[in-house]
Design a protein around this motif. Structure first.
Motif, PDB file in Angstrom:
ATOM      1  N   VAL A 247    -104.647  -0.577 -88.792  1.00  0.00           N
ATOM      2  CA  VAL A 247    -103.216  -0.597 -89.080  1.00  0.00           C
ATOM      3  C   VAL A 247    -102.572   0.605 -88.402  1.00  0.00           C
ATOM      4  O   VAL A 247    -103.066   1.733 -88.517  1.00  0.00           O
ATOM      5  CB  VAL A 247    -102.956  -0.554 -90.601  1.00  0.00           C
ATOM      6  CG1 VAL A 247    -101.456  -0.467 -90.881  1.00  0.00           C
ATOM      7  CG2 VAL A 247    -103.561  -1.777 -91.279  1.00  0.00           C
ATOM      8  N   ALA A 248    -101.466   0.362 -87.682  1.00  0.00           N
ATOM      9  CA  ALA A 248    -100.710   1.442 -87.045  1.00  0.00           C
ATOM     10  C   ALA A 248     -99.603   1.927 -87.983  1.00  0.00           C
ATOM     11  O   ALA A 248     -99.070   1.162 -88.794  1.00  0.00           O
ATOM     12  CB  ALA A 248    -100.121   0.964 -85.729  1.00  0.00           C
ATOM     13  N   LYS A 249     -99.221   3.204 -87.842  1.00  0.00           N
ATOM     14  CA  LYS A 249     -98.185   3.798 -88.691  1.00  0.00           C
ATOM     15  C   LYS A 249     -97.365   4.767 -87.863  1.00  0.00           C
ATOM     16  O   LYS A 249     -97.917   5.552 -87.071  1.00  0.00           O
ATOM     17  CB  LYS A 249     -98.829   4.531 -89.866  1.00  0.00           C
ATOM     18  CG  LYS A 249     -97.834   5.193 -90.822  1.00  0.00           C
ATOM     19  CD  LYS A 249     -98.598   5.883 -91.961  1.00  0.00           C
ATOM     20  CE  LYS A 249     -97.659   6.568 -92.938  1.00  0.00           C
ATOM     21  NZ  LYS A 249     -98.404   7.235 -94.026  1.00  0.00           N
ATOM     22  N   THR A 250     -96.046   4.696 -88.006  1.00  0.00           N
ATOM     23  CA  THR A 250     -95.166   5.662 -87.350  1.00  0.00           C
ATOM     24  C   THR A 250     -93.930   5.859 -88.206  1.00  0.00           C
ATOM     25  O   THR A 250     -93.435   4.912 -88.845  1.00  0.00           O
ATOM     26  CB  THR A 250     -94.786   5.200 -85.932  1.00  0.00           C
ATOM     27  OG1 THR A 250     -94.022   6.236 -85.294  1.00  0.00           O
ATOM     28  CG2 THR A 250     -93.967   3.923 -85.949  1.00  0.00           C
TER      29      THR A 250
ATOM     30  N   GLY B  30     -97.592  -0.863 -90.094  1.00  0.00           N
ATOM     31  CA  GLY B  30     -97.490  -2.201 -89.549  1.00  0.00           C
ATOM     32  C   GLY B  30     -98.481  -3.145 -90.196  1.00  0.00           C
ATOM     33  O   GLY B  30     -99.182  -2.808 -91.159  1.00  0.00           O
ATOM     34  N   SER B  31     -98.556  -4.345 -89.643  1.00  0.00           N
ATOM     35  CA  SER B  31     -99.512  -5.332 -90.133  1.00  0.00           C
ATOM     36  C   SER B  31    -100.896  -5.023 -89.580  1.00  0.00           C
ATOM     37  O   SER B  31    -101.037  -4.464 -88.487  1.00  0.00           O
ATOM     38  CB  SER B  31     -99.082  -6.736 -89.694  1.00  0.00           C
ATOM     39  OG  SER B  31     -97.811  -7.060 -90.225  1.00  0.00           O
TER      40      SER B  31
ATOM     41  N   PRO C 194     -94.377  -0.882 -86.742  1.00  0.00           N
ATOM     42  CA  PRO C 194     -95.101  -0.924 -85.468  1.00  0.00           C
ATOM     43  C   PRO C 194     -95.933  -2.203 -85.359  1.00  0.00           C
ATOM     44  O   PRO C 194     -96.337  -2.788 -86.362  1.00  0.00           O
ATOM     45  CB  PRO C 194     -95.989   0.321 -85.519  1.00  0.00           C
ATOM     46  CG  PRO C 194     -96.137   0.622 -86.977  1.00  0.00           C
ATOM     47  CD  PRO C 194     -94.850   0.203 -87.623  1.00  0.00           C
ATOM     48  N   LYS C 195     -96.154  -2.624 -84.119  1.00  0.00           N
ATOM     49  CA  LYS C 195     -96.978  -3.798 -83.893  1.00  0.00           C
ATOM     50  C   LYS C 195     -98.426  -3.515 -84.302  1.00  0.00           C
ATOM     51  O   LYS C 195     -98.856  -2.359 -84.384  1.00  0.00           O
ATOM     52  CB  LYS C 195     -96.945  -4.202 -82.416  1.00  0.00           C
ATOM     53  CG  LYS C 195     -95.610  -4.752 -81.955  1.00  0.00           C
ATOM     54  CD  LYS C 195     -95.673  -5.156 -80.484  1.00  0.00           C
ATOM     55  CE  LYS C 195     -94.362  -5.772 -80.037  1.00  0.00           C
ATOM     56  NZ  LYS C 195     -94.388  -6.165 -78.594  1.00  0.00           N
ATOM     57  N   ALA C 196     -99.171  -4.589 -84.528  1.00  0.00           N
ATOM     58  CA  ALA C 196    -100.602  -4.429 -84.804  1.00  0.00           C
ATOM     59  C   ALA C 196    -101.314  -4.021 -83.516  1.00  0.00           C
ATOM     60  O   ALA C 196    -100.948  -4.469 -82.427  1.00  0.00           O
ATOM     61  CB  ALA C 196    -101.192  -5.740 -85.331  1.00  0.00           C
TER      62      ALA C 196
END
Length: 715
Positions: free
Chosen positions: A153-156, A161-162, A73-75
């Motif tokens: 930080v995003a997570k899916t 992600g970064s 995922p995008k930041a």
């Protein structure tokens, strides 16, 4: 098939049906699985089979064709934070796409990391929350004057992600922008003077003392809203700075921010930007004359406009020649002096197309002839050629503004003020541009307000002058304001004169200079009926007050309570029904139902009028209770400016069956009713402070004065 006959499920995947890979075997009680580590952009076939306890596997069941991805995922974008007295608020925009710009359909969660220095490393030691499903977070960290750094930080689908770039947040929010920012041409060539008024609040609305300001940044540039240069000015009490060595004949755009005791840079308000043009050394060339001179006669005045001279960089100003016959350049009698009257170029320039000035104190019904010439800064100065002469007649009529009466004089620790009303009974709009005042006391005038808005202040922020505190008598050039034809005594205009001393019992003569002539009126302000600034030992009940319900005590020169409570001053009833009460109110706490306010015509716990507000929603109400009846709602509205723990000045005026309410000098306009609430249920009664379901509520500077005192009448 029965559930107990099932051994397990098998999940296969592949890009072709003839070459499928076993991904996993699942227990019979599972009905969901995520196939991970797929290649972005490829289409996959997913097959599920069931195997019996006897080891027999079913035929493959092709259920879906899916596009798999391993893109992270995008930041999170738009991440920002704001410190406050109880912690730090963080917020960011939701992540909806992966780094391949493919929409994310699954759940996105967020992890937050905190460090004490920029560039800190994220890890278990810096992580403060994980798998947060919201896009905001409150970090209850309190540490005066420290800056903290956050990464989000995003997570899916198990893929992180970064992180975002460092989000720097100080635990104390920075100062709000200064007010009254002004820029004027300096005394020397290539100079501009920038002035301002210190902010009194931080960006979150919390109070800011002048002692908490260590300095200011003055920004300037040749482009509006884009500041290429700045200079630091030390000292919280600083209010002006001279910019020197600037380019000649250029317009500079200026702004100011404050710096607090922690070094936090304050907000910059582009809407408060000020501009001024620099001048140049003497040029021996003769300046060009002003163009498009227009004259308009008014009451005891002529108003002049012209196109300013922007061609001569060494322009110093203009000479205005006037007289009462064609070619007469030796006129006398104007308040600005005999002909010619010199005016500074920067002071009269409104914009690049318009310069404006007025000659006042002229004779009614007389035609005045005027011409204007440009003057440079040479020694001796050079004068331009003479433009064509213009003329117009000073008006002969009188206006129809009538005063109602002086309603109060507020005394004590607050500014002394005389408040009165005027109504327009002439049937047409009237523009007031000057006010002449005379009074007998030694008090000095510091400001003039109309409906809570300043039209002249001693610091020059409003009105054309003169600047500084003013002694009697004085003619004030105020910011033009219109008293409309419908603002009669059914809906009057409220005016306020602010003094630095008492005007109690004084006689104040006023003359309004309008576009239709002059209006004269006299005020005889009355003294207060009751006032209290709440001084005394902490923890004690203030003398002269009687608690009716709840517990009350003094804290830091404020009246304080923590629960459901009422308290009245001892001079019960004040002897009549018509009075105006003002009080500062401030609440703190987290309850959404907390409320505070003031009673008027309070007889006991069953007979009163109540004005209260909800600091969590901005709702303000006017209620009534009589005898054993229920608490009635007479008026309600929402004032979104009343959110939070700010101090508000609430004023309630009771006159006969009419009630008006102001908050911070702005009259309350009740939904569907207007500004006046009419009710004759309770003719007399005391005041009382009111608190309900509050964490803490504080009151200060209570003043009660006669409504339309000294025998005046509100029509």
């Amino acid at each position: 098939m029965k559930f107990n006959d099932i051994s397990h499920f098998s999940v296969y995947y592949g890009t072709h049906l003839d070459s499928m890979n076993l991904d996993t075997r699942l227990a019979r009680n599972m009905d969901e699985w995520t196939v991970a580590n797929l290649v972005s952009g490829k289409t996959y076939n997913i097959i599920v089979t069931v195997t019996t306890q006897a080891g027999v596997e079913s035929d493959p069941c092709l259920r879906i064709a899916a596009v798999g991805t391993t893109a992270e995922p995008k930041a999170p974008a738009g991440a920002a934070g704001l410190g406050g007295p109880t912690g730090i608020n963080l917020g960011w925009s939701p992540v909806t796409e992966d780094t391949a710009s493919v929409a994310i359909t699954g759940l996105v969660t967020y992890s937050i990391y905190r460090g004490s220095a920029p560039g800190f490393v994220i890890g278990s030691g810096s992580q403060i929350i994980v798998n947060l499903a919201d896009t905001s977070y409150f970090d209850p960290i309190i540490d005066s004057c420290n800056t903290y750094y956050y990464k989000i930080v995003a997570k899916t689908c198990g893929i992180e992600g970064s992180p975002t770039a460092d989000i720097a947040v100080t635990t104390i929010p920075g100062p709000a922008c200064p007010s009254g920012i002004a820029a004027t041409e300096g005394l020397a060539s290539g100079e501009i003077t920038v002035s301002w008024t210190a902010p009194t609040a931080r960006v979150d609305g919390s109070p800011l003392n002048i002692s908490e300001i260590q300095g200011y940044y003055v920004y300037y540039s040749l482009l509006p809203g884009v500041y290429t240069d700045s200079i630091y000015v030390a000292g919280g009490t600083s209010s002006s700075h001279d910019l020197i060595s600037l380019l000649f004949c250029e317009t500079y755009y200026c702004n100011v921010t404050a710096v607090d005791q922690c070094g936090n840079g304050g907000a910059i308000c582009v809407g408060l930007e000020a501009a001024a043009r620099t001048k140049a050394p003497c040029n021996a060339m003769i300046p060009i004359e002003p163009m498009n001179i227009v004259i308009l006669g008014g009451p005891e005045r002529v108003d002049l406009t012209w196109t300013p001279n922007l061609s001569d960089c060494d322009l110093d100003g203009y000479r205005i020649y006037y007289g009462t016959s064609p070619g007469d350049i030796g006129g006398t009698g104007a308040n600005q002096g005999p002909s010619p009257v010199f005016v500074d170029a920067a002071a009269v320039q409104v914009d690049t197309n318009t310069a404006k000035y007025s000659l006042t104190g002229l004779i009614p019904c007389v035609e005045y002839y005027v011409t204007i010439v440009s003057v440079d800064n040479c020694s001796p100065p050079n004068e331009s050629a003479w433009p064509l002469e213009v003329s117009d007649m000073v008006v002969c009529g009188t206006c129809d503004l009538v005063k109602a009466c002086a309603t109060e004089v507020a005394e004590g620790s607050m500014a002394e003020r005389v408040v009165f009303q005027i109504g327009n009974e002439g049937g047409s709009n009237l523009t007031i541009n000057e006010i002449e005042l005379a009074w007998g006391s030694g008090a000095e005038l510091t400001a003039i307000m109309v409906d809570g808005m300043a039209v002249w202040t001693q610091d020059g922020s409003y009105g054309a002058g003169p600047n500084g505190v003013q002694s009697s008598p004085i003619l004030i050039d105020v910011d033009d304001y219109i008293v409309y034809s419908n603002e009669d005594f059914g809906d009057p205009v409220e005016m306020t004169l602010l003094f630095n001393g008492s005007a109690n019992g004084d006689v104040i003569d006023l003359t309004y200079k309008t576009n239709d002539g002059n209006c004269n009126t006299t005020l005889s302000p009355c003294g207060v009926m009751f006032s209290d600034g709440f001084t005394g030992p902490n923890g004690t009940t203030p003398p002269g007050w009687t608690p009716r319900t709840g517990s009350w005590n003094l804290q830091g020169n404020e009246l304080h309570t923590t629960g459901n409570a009422r308290i009245t001053p001892d001079p019960l009833g004040f002897g009549n029904s018509d009075y105006t009460v003002e009080v500062d109110v401030r609440t703190t706490g987290s309850s959404s139902t907390r409320r505070a306010g003031v009673y008027v015509r309070y007889l006991d716990t069953g007979n009163y009028y109540l004005i209260r507000y909800y600091p969590s929603t901005g709702r303000i109400q006017f209620r009534k209770k009589v005898g054993s009846g229920s608490l009635q709602l007479l008026g309600e509205t929402y004032n979104m400016a009343m959110l939070g723990p700010t101090t508000y000045r609430i004023k309630v005026s009771a006159y006969g069956s009419q009630f008006r309410v102001w908050v911070d000098d702005q009259i309350v306009d009740w939904d569907g009713i207007g500004t006046i609430i009419s009710d004759g249920g309770l003719p007399v009664g005391n005041i009382s402070m009111y608190a309900w379901n509050t964490g803490n509520v504080y009151y200060d500077d209570v003043v009660v004065s006669p409504t339309c005192g000294c025998g005046g009448v509100i029509p």
